[in-house]
Design a protein around this motif. Structure first.
Motif, PDB file in Angstrom:
ATOM      1  N   MET A   1       0.849  -1.192   0.000  1.00 31.47           N
ATOM      2  CA  MET A   1       0.000   0.000   0.000  1.00 31.47           C
ATOM      3  C   MET A   1       0.887   1.246   0.000  1.00 31.47           C
ATOM      4  O   MET A   1       1.822   1.345   0.793  1.00 31.47           O
ATOM      5  N   VAL A   2       0.571   2.169  -0.911  1.00 31.77           N
ATOM      6  CA  VAL A   2       1.270   3.450  -0.973  1.00 31.77           C
ATOM      7  C   VAL A   2       0.203   4.537  -1.006  1.00 31.77           C
ATOM      8  O   VAL A   2      -0.488   4.695  -2.007  1.00 31.77           O
ATOM      9  N   ASP A   3       0.035   5.226   0.099  1.00 29.84           N
ATOM     10  CA  ASP A   3      -0.982   6.292   0.223  1.00 29.84           C
ATOM     11  C   ASP A   3      -2.369   5.848  -0.244  1.00 29.84           C
ATOM     12  O   ASP A   3      -3.025   6.538  -1.014  1.00 29.84           O
ATOM     13  N   GLY A   4      -2.795   4.695   0.193  1.00 26.81           N
ATOM     14  CA  GLY A   4      -4.129   4.212  -0.132  1.00 26.81           C
ATOM     15  C   GLY A   4      -4.252   3.486  -1.459  1.00 26.81           C
ATOM     16  O   GLY A   4      -5.318   2.957  -1.773  1.00 26.81           O
ATOM     17  N   ASP A   5      -3.208   3.464  -2.265  1.00 29.68           N
ATOM     18  CA  ASP A   5      -3.227   2.751  -3.538  1.00 29.68           C
ATOM     19  C   ASP A   5      -2.539   1.401  -3.380  1.00 29.68           C
ATOM     20  O   ASP A   5      -1.503   1.298  -2.712  1.00 29.68           O
ATOM     21  N   SER A   6      -3.101   0.385  -4.018  1.00 24.54           N
ATOM     22  CA  SER A   6      -2.520  -0.958  -3.979  1.00 24.54           C
ATOM     23  C   SER A   6      -1.552  -1.136  -5.141  1.00 24.54           C
ATOM     24  O   SER A   6      -1.891  -0.842  -6.289  1.00 24.54           O
ATOM     25  N   PHE A   7      -0.368  -1.617  -4.811  1.00 24.49           N
ATOM     26  CA  PHE A   7       0.627  -1.956  -5.816  1.00 24.49           C
ATOM     27  C   PHE A   7       1.006  -3.412  -5.635  1.00 24.49           C
ATOM     28  O   PHE A   7       1.147  -3.892  -4.512  1.00 24.49           O
ATOM     29  N   ILE A   8       1.151  -4.110  -6.759  1.00 23.03           N
ATOM     30  CA  ILE A   8       1.543  -5.511  -6.688  1.00 23.03           C
ATOM     31  C   ILE A   8       3.036  -5.612  -6.998  1.00 23.03           C
ATOM     32  O   ILE A   8       3.534  -4.995  -7.935  1.00 23.03           O
ATOM     33  N   ASN A   9       3.743  -6.336  -6.144  1.00 23.53           N
ATOM     34  CA  ASN A   9       5.151  -6.680  -6.338  1.00 23.53           C
ATOM     35  C   ASN A   9       5.133  -8.103  -6.883  1.00 23.53           C
ATOM     36  O   ASN A   9       4.618  -9.004  -6.212  1.00 23.53           O
ATOM     37  N   ILE A  10       5.647  -8.328  -8.060  1.00 29.06           N
ATOM     38  CA  ILE A  10       5.550  -9.657  -8.665  1.00 29.06           C
ATOM     39  C   ILE A  10       6.904 -10.083  -9.215  1.00 29.06           C
ATOM     40  O   ILE A  10       7.670  -9.262  -9.710  1.00 29.06           O
TER      41      ILE A  10
END
Length: 163
Positions: free
Chosen positions: A86-95
């Motif tokens: 999570m970065v400031d409420g946004d979801s990021f996927i690490n793949i």
């Protein structure tokens, strides 16, 4: 020989127009976001039905997904692992690809799940970023600082529908 004169430039153009997301040797952060059950299951790219993705819980912990990409023309699936940051409420996927390599490369996408939980939109962080990071904290701060700017993401999004 004439065919090569035409094919070579087309090949170069294809390579130039094909984009890959930004890669890094470090993740955005350590896995701390628990698995979202809505992401588990079978997914198909909206643009083609040649591939299917099966997302399950990884056996190692409660934060990591196992993603199997099954192609019609491929005997064995390609296996990836991923987790959400999570970065400031946004979801990021690490793949990353789950293979025997000890030198992992991580790819990053902004992940959006629609309200019906049957469509995933992945927006890749652009490959045009040239910065490298030694620590996850630095990468996360970079994303936080620039994620609202238009250059930060590729224009193309990948959309997946629940099967």
């Amino acid at each position: 020989m004439n065919k090569i004169k035409w094919i070579a430039p087309l090949f170069v153009l294809t390579v130039m127009l094909t984009s890959c997301p930004y890669t890094s040797k470090v993740t955005i952060d350590n896995p701390t976001v628990k698995l979202n059950p809505a992401l588990l299951g079978k997914w198909e790219p909206k643009s083609t039905s040649d591939d299917r993705y099966v997302i399950t819980k990884d056996k190692d912990d409660e934060f990591t997904y196992k993603i199997e990409k099954k192609s019609k023309d491929q005997k064995d699936p390609t296996v990836y692992k991923a987790f959400i940051s999570m970065v400031d409420g946004d979801s990021f996927i690490n793949i990353w690809e789950d293979n025997s390599s000890t030198d992992k490369s991580y790819y990053f996408y902004k992940l959006e799940l629609n309200a019906n939980k049957d469509k995933i939109t992945l927006t890749p962080i652009t490959e045009n970023i040239t910065e490298t990071f030694a620590k996850p904290e630095d990468l996360k701060a970079f994303i936080k600082k620039y994620k609202s700017l238009s250059f930060f993401f590729d224009k193309n999004q990948d959309v997946y529908l629940k099967d």
